[in-house]
Design a protein around this motif. Structure first.
Motif, PDB file in Angstrom:
ATOM      1  N   TYR A  29       0.792  -1.095   0.177  1.00  0.00           N
ATOM      2  CA  TYR A  29      -0.043   0.152   0.142  1.00  0.00           C
ATOM      3  C   TYR A  29       0.927   1.246   0.071  1.00  0.00           C
ATOM      4  O   TYR A  29       0.431   2.224  -0.367  1.00  0.00           O
ATOM      5  N   LEU A  32       0.955   3.467  -3.155  1.00  0.00           N
ATOM      6  CA  LEU A  32      -0.017   4.742  -3.508  1.00  0.00           C
ATOM      7  C   LEU A  32       0.662   6.111  -2.824  1.00  0.00           C
ATOM      8  O   LEU A  32       0.082   7.316  -3.276  1.00  0.00           O
ATOM      9  N   LYS A 174      -7.194  -0.896  -7.867  1.00  0.00           N
ATOM     10  CA  LYS A 174      -8.173   0.137  -8.156  1.00  0.00           C
ATOM     11  C   LYS A 174      -7.633   1.410  -7.562  1.00  0.00           C
ATOM     12  O   LYS A 174      -7.673   2.361  -8.262  1.00  0.00           O
ATOM     13  N   LEU A 175      -7.203   1.490  -6.394  1.00  0.00           N
ATOM     14  CA  LEU A 175      -6.551   2.438  -5.834  1.00  0.00           C
ATOM     15  C   LEU A 175      -5.380   3.079  -6.558  1.00  0.00           C
ATOM     16  O   LEU A 175      -5.113   4.440  -6.575  1.00  0.00           O
ATOM     17  N   SER A 176      -4.752   2.077  -7.163  1.00  0.00           N
ATOM     18  CA  SER A 176      -3.396   2.504  -7.740  1.00  0.00           C
ATOM     19  C   SER A 176      -3.820   3.447  -9.037  1.00  0.00           C
ATOM     20  O   SER A 176      -2.975   4.243  -9.488  1.00  0.00           O
TER      21      SER A 176
END
Length: 248
Positions: A29, A32, A174-176
């Motif tokens: 994480y 990000l 998805k967050l990336s």
């Protein structure tokens, strides 16, 4: 906040309070937050340049470059050296290239590659200081680090063990995609068309460097990721010095 602190600790030499060993998920994480760390690095460099605004341009360029290296600990320059040695010494062979990349010794091509990167950064920093075009530093530091989640999202990590394994395995897709899209978009909205060339340069740099990785080692390593950051920063600075209007 822990993924951000992990990213800050890894990408800079700023003192970061981490009281326990981060989990592999936290490490994944942390990607990000790479653009945010780039924003911090760029802001600190701009602040240094502003404080030195009355100094001779050559001195300012030298001190900015020194500060840049001190902030990152030369981490990505090591990737440039290892990748250059491996690409030349590997002579097209994948296994030989990977083996040379792991060698802690720096060969002549590695030294030359570092010198060229530092020379190009120095002369472009000198030009940008004369033009007082500080926004370019934010583009260079943010966009270069935005490419790392994109790299791990689209490119296999070829080492069996290491930090890159956690990054590629636990990177939230998805967050990336959100971070990769929003970071350049926000920069573009802040500055307009004058700096659009820098985004195009970043995209082109990524495509060319990634193609070279796939062709030679069928993926990426930590060294090639670090080299991508340095090459992107240098190309963005060069493009700005050559194409961005002085009054941008």
């Amino acid at each position: 906040m822990k993924p951000f602190l992990v990213a800050l600790q890894f990408l800079t030499r700023l003192p970061v309070p981490l009281f326990s060993l981060p989990s592999e998920k936290t490490v994944g994480y942390s990607l990000l937050f790479y653009p945010l760390v780039g924003l911090m690095i760029g802001t600190l460099l701009i602040t240094l340049g502003w404080l030195l605004r009355d100094a001779p341009p050559l001195v300012v360029a030298a001190l900015l470059l020194t500060g840049w290296i001190a902030l990152t600990g030369g981490l990505h320059l090591d990737g440039v050296a290892d990748s250059a040695d491996a690409w030349v010494g590997g002579m097209g062979d994948t296994e030989k290239t990977l083996a040379i990349m792991k060698d802690p010794n720096c060969g002549p091509m590695g030294v030359i590659a570092i010198l060229l990167v530092l020379l190009l950064k120095f002369v472009t920093l000198h030009s940008l200081f004369i033009m007082q075009n500080w926004m370019v530093l934010l583009y260079a530091t943010i966009l270069a680090r935005t490419l790392i989640p994109l790299l791990f999202l689209t490119t296999p990590y070829v080492r069996r063990h290491g930090l890159g394994t956690s990054l590629s395995t636990h990177l939230p897709r998805k967050l990336s995609i959100f971070v990769i899209t929003v970071s350049p978009l926000l920069l573009f909205l802040m500055t307009g068309l004058d700096y659009f060339w820098l985004i195009l340069t970043t995209i082109l740099t990524f495509l060319v460097v990634r193609f070279m990785m796939i062709q030679r080692i069928h993926g990426t390593t930590g060294d090639t990721a670090g080299a991508l950051i340095e090459i992107t920063e240098t190309n963005v600075l060069l493009t700005a010095a050559l194409l961005v209007p002085i009054n941008a």
